[in-house]
Design a protein around this motif. Structure first.
Motif, PDB file in Angstrom:
ATOM      1  N   ASN A  54       0.733  -1.209   0.009  1.00  0.00           N
ATOM      2  CA  ASN A  54       0.073   0.055  -0.134  1.00  0.00           C
ATOM      3  C   ASN A  54       1.002   1.267   0.025  1.00  0.00           C
ATOM      4  O   ASN A  54       2.112   1.275   0.800  1.00  0.00           O
ATOM      5  N   ARG A 100       2.555  -5.910   3.745  1.00  0.00           N
ATOM      6  CA  ARG A 100       2.543  -7.048   4.676  1.00  0.00           C
ATOM      7  C   ARG A 100       2.272  -8.573   4.002  1.00  0.00           C
ATOM      8  O   ARG A 100       1.779  -8.518   2.940  1.00  0.00           O
ATOM      9  N   ASP A 119      -4.538 -12.901   8.408  1.00  0.00           N
ATOM     10  CA  ASP A 119      -4.430 -11.751   9.496  1.00  0.00           C
ATOM     11  C   ASP A 119      -5.775 -11.694  10.354  1.00  0.00           C
ATOM     12  O   ASP A 119      -6.640 -11.073   9.877  1.00  0.00           O
ATOM     13  N   THR A 121      -6.398 -10.241  13.057  1.00  0.00           N
ATOM     14  CA  THR A 121      -7.037  -9.096  13.525  1.00  0.00           C
ATOM     15  C   THR A 121      -7.888  -8.249  12.482  1.00  0.00           C
ATOM     16  O   THR A 121      -8.542  -7.793  12.422  1.00  0.00           O
ATOM     17  N   LYS A 122      -7.317  -8.141  11.189  1.00  0.00           N
ATOM     18  CA  LYS A 122      -8.097  -7.700  10.056  1.00  0.00           C
ATOM     19  C   LYS A 122      -9.355  -8.399   9.686  1.00  0.00           C
ATOM     20  O   LYS A 122     -10.513  -7.820   9.423  1.00  0.00           O
ATOM     21  N   VAL A 123      -9.382  -9.705   9.896  1.00  0.00           N
ATOM     22  CA  VAL A 123     -10.798 -10.417   9.612  1.00  0.00           C
ATOM     23  C   VAL A 123     -11.511 -10.167  10.911  1.00  0.00           C
ATOM     24  O   VAL A 123     -12.802  -9.753  10.572  1.00  0.00           O
ATOM     25  N   LEU A 125     -11.922  -7.426  12.798  1.00  0.00           N
ATOM     26  CA  LEU A 125     -11.972  -5.973  12.249  1.00  0.00           C
ATOM     27  C   LEU A 125     -13.370  -5.667  11.325  1.00  0.00           C
ATOM     28  O   LEU A 125     -14.414  -5.118  11.531  1.00  0.00           O
ATOM     29  N   ALA A 126     -13.108  -6.619  10.367  1.00  0.00           N
ATOM     30  CA  ALA A 126     -14.048  -6.576   9.314  1.00  0.00           C
ATOM     31  C   ALA A 126     -15.537  -7.298   9.888  1.00  0.00           C
ATOM     32  O   ALA A 126     -16.413  -6.886   9.610  1.00  0.00           O
ATOM     33  N   THR A 129     -17.155  -4.765  12.151  1.00  0.00           N
ATOM     34  CA  THR A 129     -17.525  -3.545  11.260  1.00  0.00           C
ATOM     35  C   THR A 129     -18.850  -3.988  10.617  1.00  0.00           C
ATOM     36  O   THR A 129     -19.788  -3.441  10.467  1.00  0.00           O
TER      37      THR A 129
END
Length: 148
Positions: A54, A100, A119, A121-123, A125-126, A129
């Motif tokens: 990114n 990453r 990841d 943490t990313k899963v 958070l999704a 949300t």
């Protein structure tokens, strides 16, 4: 001035020359060498990591011309033409990039296998949300139903 914060390259620029150098650095960061890691061999197996990159960049510059002092700004157009004009300009910007690991490519006697690197943490958070969005939507639908 470059610095790395939490694995992210942060750099600020103050001139067009520095902005160009930053853009080149950011484009370099997203090349194949950045996306695919160096192959690691162990016996009959070779492992190559694949990464997600990114990058972002923002720039702003401005320039202006006006009366040299504030008193001259209130005088007539003829007086302004005779008065010395002041001018100035400035700008700035910044950019950053991060990456990453997202997969491991394993090459062995049985063939090629791509294993995702999840990841958590990313899963998570999704999920939260999405759950919050559904909850808000249901509450609004419930309130709209009461009004009728």
């Amino acid at each position: 001035m470059s610095k790395i914060v939490q694995g992210m390259l942060l750099e600020s620029v103050t001139s067009v020359k520095e902005a160009r150098a930053l853009l080149e650095k950011l484009l370099e960061m997203t090349g194949a060498r950045a996306v695919f890691g160096e192959p690691i061999q162990s016996g009959d197996y070779t492992v190559i990591t694949a990464s997600e990159m990114n990058v972002g960049m923002g720039l702003g510059y401005g320039y202006g011309i006006g009366p040299a002092d504030e008193a001259a700004a209130t005088e007539s157009a003829e007086a302004e033409a005779a008065e010395p004009m002041g001018e100035g300009g400035g700008g700035g910007g910044g950019g950053g990039g991060a990456g990453r690991a997202i997969a491991a490519i394993i090459i062995g006697p049985e063939g090629v296998c791509v294993e995702p690197i999840v990841d958590v943490t990313k899963v998570s958070l999704a999920f939260f949300t999405m759950f919050g969005s559904v909850l808000v939507m249901l509450l609004k639908m419930h309130q709209a139903g009461k009004r009728r």
